[in-house]
Scaffold this active site. Structure first.
Site, PDB file in Angstrom:
ATOM      1  N   TYR A  10     -14.243   7.102 -12.904  1.00  0.00           N
ATOM      2  CA  TYR A  10     -13.941   6.033 -11.934  1.00  0.00           C
ATOM      3  C   TYR A  10     -14.500   4.700 -12.432  1.00  0.00           C
ATOM      4  O   TYR A  10     -13.795   3.686 -12.516  1.00  0.00           O
ATOM      5  CB  TYR A  10     -14.543   6.385 -10.564  1.00  0.00           C
ATOM      6  CG  TYR A  10     -14.679   5.199  -9.642  1.00  0.00           C
ATOM      7  CD1 TYR A  10     -13.561   4.643  -9.036  1.00  0.00           C
ATOM      8  CD2 TYR A  10     -15.928   4.616  -9.402  1.00  0.00           C
ATOM      9  CE1 TYR A  10     -13.680   3.532  -8.206  1.00  0.00           C
ATOM     10  CE2 TYR A  10     -16.056   3.516  -8.578  1.00  0.00           C
ATOM     11  CZ  TYR A  10     -14.936   2.981  -7.976  1.00  0.00           C
ATOM     12  OH  TYR A  10     -15.057   1.886  -7.174  1.00  0.00           O
ATOM     13  N   LYS A  56     -12.630   1.153 -13.898  1.00  0.00           N
ATOM     14  CA  LYS A  56     -12.904  -0.222 -13.433  1.00  0.00           C
ATOM     15  C   LYS A  56     -13.276  -1.117 -14.614  1.00  0.00           C
ATOM     16  O   LYS A  56     -12.833  -2.266 -14.714  1.00  0.00           O
ATOM     17  CB  LYS A  56     -14.045  -0.219 -12.406  1.00  0.00           C
ATOM     18  CG  LYS A  56     -13.698   0.420 -11.069  1.00  0.00           C
ATOM     19  CD  LYS A  56     -12.780  -0.470 -10.256  1.00  0.00           C
ATOM     20  CE  LYS A  56     -12.558   0.063  -8.855  1.00  0.00           C
ATOM     21  NZ  LYS A  56     -11.549  -0.701  -8.104  1.00  0.00           N
ATOM     22  N   LYS A 103     -10.806   5.925  -5.721  1.00  0.00           N
ATOM     23  CA  LYS A 103     -12.185   5.400  -5.663  1.00  0.00           C
ATOM     24  C   LYS A 103     -13.290   6.429  -5.470  1.00  0.00           C
ATOM     25  O   LYS A 103     -14.423   6.051  -5.163  1.00  0.00           O
ATOM     26  CB  LYS A 103     -12.265   4.364  -4.539  1.00  0.00           C
ATOM     27  CG  LYS A 103     -11.946   4.955  -3.169  1.00  0.00           C
ATOM     28  CD  LYS A 103     -12.271   3.991  -2.056  1.00  0.00           C
ATOM     29  CE  LYS A 103     -12.134   4.655  -0.707  1.00  0.00           C
ATOM     30  NZ  LYS A 103     -12.469   3.837   0.422  1.00  0.00           N
ATOM     31  N   SER A 119     -16.512  -2.762  -9.299  1.00  0.00           N
ATOM     32  CA  SER A 119     -17.565  -1.990  -8.631  1.00  0.00           C
ATOM     33  C   SER A 119     -18.883  -2.099  -9.370  1.00  0.00           C
ATOM     34  O   SER A 119     -18.914  -2.267 -10.602  1.00  0.00           O
ATOM     35  CB  SER A 119     -17.126  -0.518  -8.588  1.00  0.00           C
ATOM     36  OG  SER A 119     -18.208   0.319  -8.254  1.00  0.00           O
ATOM     37  N   ASP A 133       0.869  -1.185   0.000  1.00  0.00           N
ATOM     38  CA  ASP A 133       0.000   0.000   0.000  1.00  0.00           C
ATOM     39  C   ASP A 133       0.902   1.230   0.000  1.00  0.00           C
ATOM     40  O   ASP A 133       1.931   1.247   0.686  1.00  0.00           O
ATOM     41  CB  ASP A 133      -0.879  -0.005   1.271  1.00  0.00           C
ATOM     42  CG  ASP A 133      -2.123   0.841   1.123  1.00  0.00           C
ATOM     43  OD1 ASP A 133      -3.238   0.302   1.337  1.00  0.00           O
ATOM     44  OD2 ASP A 133      -2.006   2.049   0.801  1.00  0.00           O
TER      45      ASP A 133
HETATM   46  C1  UD1 Z   1     -21.137   5.476  -4.732  1.00  0.00           C
HETATM   47  C2  UD1 Z   1     -20.425   5.450  -6.033  1.00  0.00           C
HETATM   48  C3  UD1 Z   1     -20.102   4.030  -6.401  1.00  0.00           C
HETATM   49  C4  UD1 Z   1     -19.345   3.332  -5.296  1.00  0.00           C
HETATM   50  C5  UD1 Z   1     -20.204   3.391  -4.036  1.00  0.00           C
HETATM   51  C6  UD1 Z   1     -19.559   2.738  -2.850  1.00  0.00           C
HETATM   52  C7  UD1 Z   1     -21.494   7.375  -7.142  1.00  0.00           C
HETATM   53  C8  UD1 Z   1     -22.343   7.830  -8.309  1.00  0.00           C
HETATM   54  N1  UD1 Z   1     -21.275   6.041  -7.052  1.00  0.00           N
HETATM   55  O1  UD1 Z   1     -22.370   4.830  -4.934  1.00  0.00           O
HETATM   56  O2  UD1 Z   1     -19.327   4.024  -7.567  1.00  0.00           O
HETATM   57  O3  UD1 Z   1     -19.109   1.990  -5.655  1.00  0.00           O
HETATM   58  O4  UD1 Z   1     -20.427   4.775  -3.732  1.00  0.00           O
HETATM   59  O5  UD1 Z   1     -18.539   3.506  -2.302  1.00  0.00           O
HETATM   60  O6  UD1 Z   1     -21.052   8.181  -6.351  1.00  0.00           O
HETATM   61  N2  UD1 Z   1     -26.811  10.552  -0.503  1.00  0.00           N
HETATM   62  C9  UD1 Z   1     -27.486  11.584   0.100  1.00  0.00           C
HETATM   63  N3  UD1 Z   1     -26.773  12.465   0.847  1.00  0.00           N
HETATM   64  C10 UD1 Z   1     -25.420  12.387   1.018  1.00  0.00           C
HETATM   65  C11 UD1 Z   1     -24.735  11.307   0.399  1.00  0.00           C
HETATM   66  C12 UD1 Z   1     -25.462  10.423  -0.367  1.00  0.00           C
HETATM   67  O7  UD1 Z   1     -28.701  11.711  -0.033  1.00  0.00           O
HETATM   68  O8  UD1 Z   1     -24.832  13.235   1.713  1.00  0.00           O
HETATM   69  C13 UD1 Z   1     -27.565   9.555  -1.280  1.00  0.00           C
HETATM   70  C14 UD1 Z   1     -27.158   9.475  -2.735  1.00  0.00           C
HETATM   71  O9  UD1 Z   1     -27.861  10.398  -3.505  1.00  0.00           O
HETATM   72  C15 UD1 Z   1     -27.507   8.041  -3.048  1.00  0.00           C
HETATM   73  C16 UD1 Z   1     -27.321   7.291  -1.720  1.00  0.00           C
HETATM   74  O10 UD1 Z   1     -27.313   8.292  -0.722  1.00  0.00           O
HETATM   75  O11 UD1 Z   1     -28.842   7.948  -3.434  1.00  0.00           O
HETATM   76  C17 UD1 Z   1     -26.042   6.515  -1.649  1.00  0.00           C
HETATM   77  O12 UD1 Z   1     -24.962   7.366  -2.024  1.00  0.00           O
HETATM   78  P1  UD1 Z   1     -23.446   6.925  -1.888  1.00  0.00           P
HETATM   79  O13 UD1 Z   1     -23.163   6.450  -0.517  1.00  0.00           O
HETATM   80  O14 UD1 Z   1     -22.606   8.051  -2.416  1.00  0.00           O
HETATM   81  O15 UD1 Z   1     -23.340   5.643  -2.811  1.00  0.00           O
HETATM   82  P2  UD1 Z   1     -23.681   5.447  -4.380  1.00  0.00           P
HETATM   83  O16 UD1 Z   1     -23.960   6.719  -5.026  1.00  0.00           O
HETATM   84  O17 UD1 Z   1     -24.689   4.355  -4.493  1.00  0.00           O
END
Ligand code: UD1
Length: 354
Positions: A161, A165, A97, A137, A44
């Site tokens: 990203y 992948k 990531k 991913s 790492d």
């Molecule tokens: C994100 C990444 C994905 C990665 C995954 C795991 C994107 C588009 N995708 O997925 O590539 O594999 O994380 O690390 O970023 N949300 C809120 N408020 C916040 C943060 C998030 O409402 O402050 C919502 C988002 O809109 C989403 C959900 O929570 O609907 C999950 O978000 P997040 O944890 O960022 O994961 P993903 O977007 O699914």
């Protein structure tokens, strides 16, 4: 000529090189590998972690893992690692990531993620190690896929990203097709959250949260007044997006199960790692309130560009072929993540007037 080393003895499962082994998924995987009877070498560059992670791992497994601080793209060091040890297989987790960061710095993402993989494949081939498990991913799937998303669903990532992948997956498929000594597993991880229940390892406290769980925990800990909900007008029961959150220890055990499977096959195979269950943003916030005992105020903002309404893994292939299943529910994910967060995240600062 590469130096020859003795293979694993009958009472051990072999020596595994784990790139990114001091990271979030990596550190938990080192613990799971140890529990399954493997020895490992952690490689790492500590770009998004710290050497203190090794102490955390040692607290859990009782010994400090063999550690090489280097970049995977540092071919010279990588060759030395293979030359001085008989590596039986590699788990490749190292890489950048953050989806958002990849949009603003695409060259970093393509260069770091691709060059490290090419360097790794070349060293592995030189030292006749042809067994590799790669952490891909769910971000590789095309938008608008019907959930649960199977491994055969359309691939069309929407961020640099995700595209890095996808490109790595393609490189690995082509490489495996060129030489039948290769055994390659691709694991498409959904949304890893939670931490080891001991609270000794977790997510890097230094990284700025943009994923949901760390953001929720920050608000619960008094950092930030409200949690922003990125849209509540999606076509889901409560209007917020649904995701497949999976405990990072379940991911780690899935990686070990994948490794076992890959060592017994040839060619390439892909598996989703998720729970097969969906949780909305509001449901996750409620579970976090339950775990933390703190009310988490929310404010609804615009949708985040690129977010899919629903993304849930089809996990039948992993269950069947890896003899693996996710064990932990969302309540446990929140309990564990909160324990880690309270112990390790920087204390909340009280804003002082200008
Ligand atoms: C994100 C990444 C994905 C990665 C995954 C795991 C994107 C588009 N995708 O997925 O590539 O594999 O994380 O690390 O970023 N949300 C809120 N408020 C916040 C943060 C998030 O409402 O402050 C919502 C988002 O809109 C989403 C959900 O929570 O609907 C999950 O978000 P997040 O944890 O960022 O994961 P993903 O977007 O699914």
């Amino acid at each position: 000529m590469p130096e020859q080393h003795d293979g694993p003895t009958a009472d051990e499962k072999g020596l595994i090189l784990i790139t990114g082994g001091a990271g979030y998924i990596g550190s938990h995987t080192v613990v799971a590998l140890h529990e399954a009877g493997y020895r490992c070498v952690v490689l790492d560059n500590l770009a998004n972690s710290s050497s203190s992670v090794l102490g955390g791992i040692a607290k859990i497994i009782g010994t400090t893992p063999d550690f090489v601080e280097a970049d995977v793209a540092d071919t010279h060091t990588l060759d030395q690692v293979f030359e001085s040890r008989r590596i039986d297989a590699v788990i490749h987790l190292a890489g950048l990531k953050s989806v958002g960061e990849s949009v603003s710095s695409p060259l970093d993402y393509y260069s770091v993620n691709l060059e490290s993989t090419l360097s790794l494949l070349r060293s592995m081939h030189r030292f006749e190690c042809h067994t590799l498990l790669f952490s891909s991913s769910a971000a590789v799937y095309a938008p608008g896929q019907e959930s649960p998303i199977t491994e055969t669903a359309a691939i069309q990532p929407t961020s640099p990203y995700g595209r890095s992948k996808q490109m790595i997956e393609q490189i690995l498929v082509d490489t495996a097709a060129s030489d039948d000594r290769w055994r390659v597993g691709l694991l498409r991880c959904f949304n890893p959250v939670g931490t080891h229940p001991s609270g000794s390892i977790g997510e890097s406290p230094g990284s700025k949260p943009n994923n949901l769980m760390p953001s929720v925990m920050d608000v619960a800990a008094g950092r930030g007044e409200t949690l922003r909900l990125f849209g509540d007008d999606y076509p889901t029961p409560d209007g917020t997006c649904i995701r497949d959150y999976i405990h990072v220890m379940d991911i780690a055990r899935g990686i070990v199960a994948g490794l076992q499977r890959v060592r017994a096959m040839t060619g390439t195979r892909v598996w989703n790692l998720g729970t097969g269950r969906g949780t909305s943003v509001r449901e996750l916030v409620s579970a976090a309130e339950e775990a933390t005992g703190v009310e988490i105020p929310t404010s609804v903002t615009d949708r985040r560009p690129g977010d899919q309404p629903v993304a849930i893994a089809a996990i039948g292939r992993a269950q069947h072929e890896l003899s693996w299943d996710a064990e932990h529910d969302v309540a446990t994910m929140c309990d564990d993540h909160w324990r880690w967060h309270r112990l390790h995240a920087a204390p909340a600062t009280t804003a002082s007037p200008p």
